[in-house]
Each structure stands twice: as structure tokens, then as C-alpha cells.
Write an enzyme that holds these catalytic residues in place. Structure first.
Site, PDB file in Angstrom:
ATOM      1  N   GLY A  14       0.840  -1.218   0.000  1.00 24.89           N
ATOM      2  CA  GLY A  14       0.000   0.000   0.000  1.00 24.89           C
ATOM      3  C   GLY A  14       0.863   1.251   0.000  1.00 24.89           C
ATOM      4  N   ARG A  75       0.950  -4.930  -5.493  1.00 25.06           N
ATOM      5  CA  ARG A  75       1.134  -6.195  -4.777  1.00 25.06           C
ATOM      6  C   ARG A  75       1.314  -7.247  -5.864  1.00 25.06           C
ATOM      7  NH1 ARG A  75      -3.074  -3.697  -1.201  1.00 25.06           N
ATOM      8  NH2 ARG A  75      -1.879  -3.013   0.604  1.00 25.06           N
ATOM      9  N   ASP A 106       5.609  -5.069   5.916  1.00 26.85           N
ATOM     10  CA  ASP A 106       6.333  -6.307   6.242  1.00 26.85           C
ATOM     11  C   ASP A 106       6.270  -7.368   5.145  1.00 26.85           C
ATOM     12  OD1 ASP A 106       3.727  -6.887   6.792  1.00 26.85           O
ATOM     13  OD2 ASP A 106       4.046  -7.408   8.903  1.00 26.85           O
ATOM     14  N   THR A 128       4.325   2.784   5.412  1.00 27.14           N
ATOM     15  CA  THR A 128       2.921   2.358   5.529  1.00 27.14           C
ATOM     16  C   THR A 128       2.210   3.249   6.537  1.00 27.14           C
ATOM     17  OG1 THR A 128       1.416   0.660   6.392  1.00 27.14           O
ATOM     18  CG2 THR A 128       3.677   0.484   7.102  1.00 27.14           C
ATOM     19  N   ASP A 130      -0.013   2.377   8.491  1.00 28.93           N
ATOM     20  CA  ASP A 130      -0.543   1.599   9.621  1.00 28.93           C
ATOM     21  C   ASP A 130       0.325   1.641  10.885  1.00 28.93           C
ATOM     22  OD1 ASP A 130      -2.536   0.795   7.852  1.00 28.93           O
ATOM     23  OD2 ASP A 130      -1.472  -1.043   7.291  1.00 28.93           O
ATOM     24  N   ASP A 132       2.487  -0.412  11.679  1.00 27.17           N
ATOM     25  CA  ASP A 132       2.418  -1.774  12.214  1.00 27.17           C
ATOM     26  C   ASP A 132       3.685  -2.590  11.960  1.00 27.17           C
ATOM     27  OD1 ASP A 132       2.125  -1.991   9.492  1.00 27.17           O
ATOM     28  OD2 ASP A 132       0.480  -3.421   9.553  1.00 27.17           O
ATOM     29  N   MET A 172      -8.465   3.200   9.089  1.00 24.85           N
ATOM     30  CA  MET A 172      -7.662   2.074   8.579  1.00 24.85           C
ATOM     31  C   MET A 172      -6.683   1.568   9.636  1.00 24.85           C
ATOM     32  SD  MET A 172      -6.750   2.793   4.620  1.00 24.85           S
ATOM     33  CE  MET A 172      -7.850   2.248   3.322  1.00 24.85           C
ATOM     34  N   GLY A 173      -5.829   0.648   9.234  1.00 22.56           N
ATOM     35  CA  GLY A 173      -4.823   0.118  10.143  1.00 22.56           C
ATOM     36  C   GLY A 173      -4.603  -1.376   9.956  1.00 22.56           C
ATOM     37  N   ARG A 174      -5.273  -1.958   8.984  1.00 22.80           N
ATOM     38  CA  ARG A 174      -5.216  -3.409   8.744  1.00 22.80           C
ATOM     39  C   ARG A 174      -5.537  -4.140  10.040  1.00 22.80           C
ATOM     40  NH1 ARG A 174      -2.326  -6.026   4.092  1.00 22.80           N
ATOM     41  NH2 ARG A 174      -1.472  -4.009   3.592  1.00 22.80           N
ATOM     42  N   GLY A 188     -10.493  13.453  20.903  1.00 20.59           N
ATOM     43  CA  GLY A 188     -11.348  13.393  22.088  1.00 20.59           C
ATOM     44  C   GLY A 188     -12.539  12.472  21.897  1.00 20.59           C
ATOM     45  N   ARG A 247     -24.703   7.791  13.001  1.00 15.07           N
ATOM     46  CA  ARG A 247     -24.305   7.734  11.585  1.00 15.07           C
ATOM     47  C   ARG A 247     -22.922   7.089  11.489  1.00 15.07           C
ATOM     48  NH1 ARG A 247     -28.865   8.808  11.078  1.00 15.07           N
ATOM     49  NH2 ARG A 247     -29.852  10.516   9.919  1.00 15.07           N
ATOM     50  N   ARG A 256      -4.897   7.532   2.858  1.00 15.17           N
ATOM     51  CA  ARG A 256      -3.602   7.160   2.275  1.00 15.17           C
ATOM     52  C   ARG A 256      -2.983   8.286   1.450  1.00 15.17           C
ATOM     53  NH1 ARG A 256      -4.112   1.305   1.020  1.00 15.17           N
ATOM     54  NH2 ARG A 256      -3.402   1.733  -1.087  1.00 15.17           N
TER      55      ARG A 256
HETATM   56  P1  ADP Z   1       3.091  -4.659   2.619  1.00 16.90           P
HETATM   57  O1  ADP Z   1       4.511  -4.610   2.182  1.00 16.90           O
HETATM   58  O2  ADP Z   1       2.427  -3.330   2.651  1.00 16.90           O
HETATM   59  O3  ADP Z   1       2.923  -5.492   3.873  1.00 16.90           O
HETATM   60  P2  ADP Z   1       2.065  -6.847   1.041  1.00 16.90           P
HETATM   61  O4  ADP Z   1       1.914  -7.784   2.173  1.00 16.90           O
HETATM   62  O5  ADP Z   1       0.956  -6.780   0.054  1.00 16.90           O
HETATM   63  O6  ADP Z   1       2.274  -5.346   1.464  1.00 16.90           O
HETATM   64  O7  ADP Z   1       3.413  -7.202   0.288  1.00 16.90           O
HETATM   65  C1  ADP Z   1       3.848  -6.477  -0.840  1.00 16.90           C
HETATM   66  C2  ADP Z   1       4.503  -7.404  -1.805  1.00 16.90           C
HETATM   67  O8  ADP Z   1       5.646  -8.008  -1.190  1.00 16.90           O
HETATM   68  C3  ADP Z   1       3.655  -8.609  -2.252  1.00 16.90           C
HETATM   69  O9  ADP Z   1       2.756  -8.359  -3.279  1.00 16.90           O
HETATM   70  C4  ADP Z   1       4.730  -9.578  -2.710  1.00 16.90           C
HETATM   71  O10 ADP Z   1       5.174  -9.253  -3.994  1.00 16.90           O
HETATM   72  C5  ADP Z   1       5.832  -9.327  -1.693  1.00 16.90           C
HETATM   73  N1  ADP Z   1       5.703 -10.330  -0.599  1.00 16.90           N
HETATM   74  C6  ADP Z   1       4.784 -10.359   0.342  1.00 16.90           C
HETATM   75  N2  ADP Z   1       4.923 -11.428   1.159  1.00 16.90           N
HETATM   76  C7  ADP Z   1       5.978 -12.105   0.684  1.00 16.90           C
HETATM   77  C8  ADP Z   1       6.645 -13.299   1.069  1.00 16.90           C
HETATM   78  N3  ADP Z   1       6.228 -14.035   2.102  1.00 16.90           N
HETATM   79  N4  ADP Z   1       7.696 -13.688   0.359  1.00 16.90           N
HETATM   80  C9  ADP Z   1       8.123 -12.948  -0.689  1.00 16.90           C
HETATM   81  N5  ADP Z   1       7.527 -11.808  -1.110  1.00 16.90           N
HETATM   82  C10 ADP Z   1       6.479 -11.386  -0.441  1.00 16.90           C
HETATM   83  O1  F6P Z   2      -1.573  -1.071   4.689  1.00 14.29           O
HETATM   84  C1  F6P Z   2      -2.211   0.119   4.349  1.00 14.29           C
HETATM   85  C2  F6P Z   2      -3.682  -0.102   4.159  1.00 14.29           C
HETATM   86  O2  F6P Z   2      -4.276   1.145   3.787  1.00 14.29           O
HETATM   87  C3  F6P Z   2      -4.419  -0.714   5.349  1.00 14.29           C
HETATM   88  O3  F6P Z   2      -4.685   0.219   6.360  1.00 14.29           O
HETATM   89  C4  F6P Z   2      -5.647  -1.276   4.684  1.00 14.29           C
HETATM   90  O4  F6P Z   2      -6.132  -2.384   5.404  1.00 14.29           O
HETATM   91  C5  F6P Z   2      -5.126  -1.721   3.344  1.00 14.29           C
HETATM   92  O5  F6P Z   2      -3.914  -1.024   3.108  1.00 14.29           O
HETATM   93  C6  F6P Z   2      -6.072  -1.458   2.197  1.00 14.29           C
HETATM   94  O6  F6P Z   2      -5.517  -1.972   1.056  1.00 14.29           O
HETATM   95  P1  F6P Z   2      -6.072  -1.710  -0.435  1.00 14.29           P
HETATM   96  O7  F6P Z   2      -5.310  -0.562  -0.975  1.00 14.29           O
HETATM   97  O8  F6P Z   2      -5.746  -2.973  -1.148  1.00 14.29           O
HETATM   98  O9  F6P Z   2      -7.532  -1.429  -0.343  1.00 14.29           O
END
Ligand code: ADP
Ligand code: F6P
Length: 323
Positions: A14, A75, A106, A128, A130, A132, A172-174, A188, A247, A256
Site C-alpha cells: 500500500g 502487490r 512487512d 505504511t 498503519d 504496524d 484504517m490500520g489493517r 477526544g 451515523r 492514504r
Molecule cells: P506490505 O509490504 O504493505 O505489507 P504486502 O503484504 O501486500 O504489502 O506485500 C507487498 C509485496 O511483497 C507482495 O505483493 C509480494 O510481492 C511481496 N511479498 C509479500 N509477502 C511475501 C513473502 N512471504 N515472500 C516474498 N515476497 C512477499
Molecule cells: O496497509 C495500508 C492499508 O491502507 C491498510 O490500512 C488497509 O487495510 C489496506 O492497506 C487497504 O488496502 P487496499 O489498498 O488494497 O484497499
């Protein structure tokens, strides 16, 4: 003499405000140190499909203040396979790319680790919204995102107050509640729900809203982390059970975007520059991170295995100040 003549930089996963500031720092630190630098388009896709652009100090002019990522991001499923990683290393070697900087979360770090194992020295840094990433106190994009959230919630507060309503806002925040907890304190909010902290809907939501009303509150704000979810249903239940009109607002991808804040620009610049310096020092398989308020670096595998938690003090503070 450094073994590096040419390096690459990509953004993956993201997008996050401040990614451009990081790319700029990588490119200019590389040029400053006499390296050639290529931008890899659309994350790991660009490595697999040889989608590169030659960059120099001027190619990153006028980008510091821009949200998103000038390299685009994606991705890439193909890259998750061992064949994909091998192919990416072959492509890099064929193009005489000696090292790579990966800006992402990660998932992207796992990809960086796999590339290093296959023979392409790689350094990663956290981009990111998040916040996280367990090995880092801070991820680039988080502060800008928080500022977007509080601007939106402040506006929702105006209309909630006029109509004496409850506003239920999903952020957001996954799977993590960092955005939720800090924005709740900054806005607040009467209630904040995060995936890390179990809650009792009657006691922690309904009773709090009702008691607030009895104490003279004209409206209430409930912040829900997306990892908790069920925001629309929650608003309906609050209305049914408290008699207060409610609401739901799902803030979504607006969180983002936007021009990065000072904090994001400065930390992205520091981390991007450090990432290139690490490669030049002959270090790879590292994550540039923030520890004890300082820029540091850890081994990718160790970093992925670290733990970080939403501060219990912040959770307590959010409740304490919501009376
Ligand atoms: P983020 O980096 O934001 O956590 P993703 O989890 O979607 O986002 O990972 C981004 C890209 O990193 C993935 O589309 C893939 O190409 C690569 N990736 C993710 N997980 C793995 C993994 N376990 N091993 C190798 N590449 C990975
Ligand atoms: O990791 C950033 C983030 O915006 C998260 O907070 C959210 O869960 C996710 O990406 C949304 O991803 P997408 O862009 O695929 O809708």
C-alpha cells in the site's frame, strides 16, 4: 572501494505519504556517493518485467511535497514464488543492478529478505500508514494519515454536535489499532475500539454513550479500527439501544493520500539516506527503523520476529479523558 556501482529503488504494498520523500533521499544519497540509480516501477512487478527508469538528482525534483509514489506501487503475486524471486535476481544482474532499496511494509520486507538470500543485496525501510512494523517505533506515512483522520473527525464532530448524534468512524490500520488509538486521543473520542483490546459492547460502548448523554454531552464520537469492523451495524445498534441517532462513516482511502507532514518528510529523508549508506557500508538484509527515537537498523528476519504493542497507557488515557 564500494562493490556497488548501480542500485535500484522500489515502493511496494500500500502507498503512504512520504514515500516520495524517501525515494528522493535514496536517489540523491546515491548520486552524492557516485552511484547510478534506477527506479523500479510498480513494486516487485517492475523487477520481474524490467520496468526501470534511470534516475538522477533532477528526476526527484518537486516530489518531496507530493503524496503517493512516483514509482507506483503494487502487490505482486508472481514474486511470492521462489521462481519469481530467482527471476527477479536474474533480471537485476542482467541490468547490472548491484543492490536494491525496498520501501514498504512487512510483506515487502519478506520479499527483500528473499532477494538477499538469492544474491541481491537489499535494504528495506518502512512505508505504511498503519505504523504496524514491529521493529520500528515509526513508519513513514503514519503522521500524515493521523492528520487526515483528525481533520475529518473534527468536521464530523461539528455536524454530530449540531444534530446531537453519535458519529461512528472507521479508520484504517489493517490488523492494528495504532491509527485508531492516537486519533481517538487527538479527537477526544468517547469510545475507541481496537483489535488488540477485547471489549464488551454493552459496557464499553452503549453504557459509555448513555452515561455521557446523562452528563450533558451533546454528541459522541466512536472510533473503530478496521480490524474490529462492523461499523455500519454498530451505528444501527447504538441508535436502537441508546435512542441517540447514529451515523457511520468509513474514512477509507482518503487516509492514504495527501502532502506528507514535516514528520513524514524528515523521517523519510533520514531513513532513505541511511538505507543507501548501509549498502555502501557493505550491509544488506537490513530494515532501517526507528528505535528510542533514533534511526537504527536491524536484520530483516530479526525485525520480522520482533513484537510491538499498542501502549496500554494510551488506551487508559483515551478512556480517562472521555468522561
Ligand atoms: P506490505 O509490504 O504493505 O505489507 P504486502 O503484504 O501486500 O504489502 O506485500 C507487498 C509485496 O511483497 C507482495 O505483493 C509480494 O510481492 C511481496 N511479498 C509479500 N509477502 C511475501 C513473502 N512471504 N515472500 C516474498 N515476497 C512477499
Ligand atoms: O496497509 C495500508 C492499508 O491502507 C491498510 O490500512 C488497509 O487495510 C489496506 O492497506 C487497504 O488496502 P487496499 O489498498 O488494497 O484497499
Amino acid at each position: 572501494m564500494s562493490q556497488f556501482k548501480k542500485i535500484g529503488v522500489l515502493t511496494s504494498g500500500g502507498d503512504a505519504p512520504g514515500m516520495n520523500a524517501a525515494i528522493r533521499a535514496v536517489v540523491r544519497t546515491a548520486v552524492y556517493n557516485g552511484l547510478e540509480i534506477v527506479g523500479v516501477k510498480r513494486g516487485y512487478n517492475g523487477l520481474l518485467h524490467e520496468d526501470f527508469i534511470n534516475m538522477d538528482a533532477r528526476s526527484v525534483g518537486e516530489t518531496l511535497q507530493k503524496g503517493g509514489t512516483i514509482l507506483q506501487t503494487a502487490r505482486c503475486l508472481e514474486f511470492k514464488t521462489s521462481e519469481g524471486v530467482k527471476k527477479a535476481v536474474e533480471v537485476a544482474k542482467r541490468n547490472e543492478i548491484d543492490g536494491l532499496i525496498v520501501i514498504g511494509g512487512d510483506g515487502s520486507f519478506r520479499g527483500a529478505r528473499d532477494l538477499t538470500r538469492e544474491g541481491l543485496p537489499t535494504v528495506a525501510m518502512p512505508g505504511t500508514i498503519d505504523n504496524d512494523i514491529n521493529c520500528s517505533e515509526y513508519t513513514v506515512g503514519y503522521d500524515t494519515c493521523l492528520n487526515t483522520v483528525i481533520e475529518a473527525v473534527d468536521k464530523l464532530r461539528d455536524t454530530s454536535s449540531s444534530h446531537e448524534r453519535c458519529s461512528v468512524v472507521e479508520v484504517m490500520g489493517r490488523g492494528a489499532g495504532y491509527i485508531a488509538i492516537e486519533s481517538a486521543i487527538a479527537c477526544g473520542a468517547e469510545v475507541v475500539l481496537i483489535p488488540e483490546e477485547p471489549f464488551d459492547f454493552q459496557k464499553d460502548v452503549i453504557d459509555v454513550i448513555q452515561q455521557g448523554k446523562e452528563r450533558g454531552k451533546k454528541h459522541s464520537i466512536v472510533i473503530v479500527a478496521e480490524g474490529v469492523g462492523g461499523t455500519v451495524e454498530m451505528a444501527k445498534k447504538i441508535e436502537e439501544q441508546t435512542g441517540v441517532e447514529a451515523r457511520a462513516t468509513i474514512l477509507g482511502h482518503v487516509q492514504r493520500g495527501g502532502s506528507p507532514t514535516v514528520r513524514d518528510r524528515v523521517i523519510a529523508s533520514q531513513m532513505g539516506a541511511r538505507a543507501v549508506e548501509l549498502l555502501l557500508e557493505g550491509k544488506s538484509n537490513r530494515i532501517v527503523c526507528m528505535q528510542h527515537g533514533e534511526i537504527a537498523d536491524v536484520d530483516i528476519e530479526e525485525g520480522l520476529n520482533m513484537k510491538k504493542h499498542v501502549s496500554q497507557e494510551l488506551i487508559k488515557l483515551a478512556r480517562q479523558l472521555a468522561i
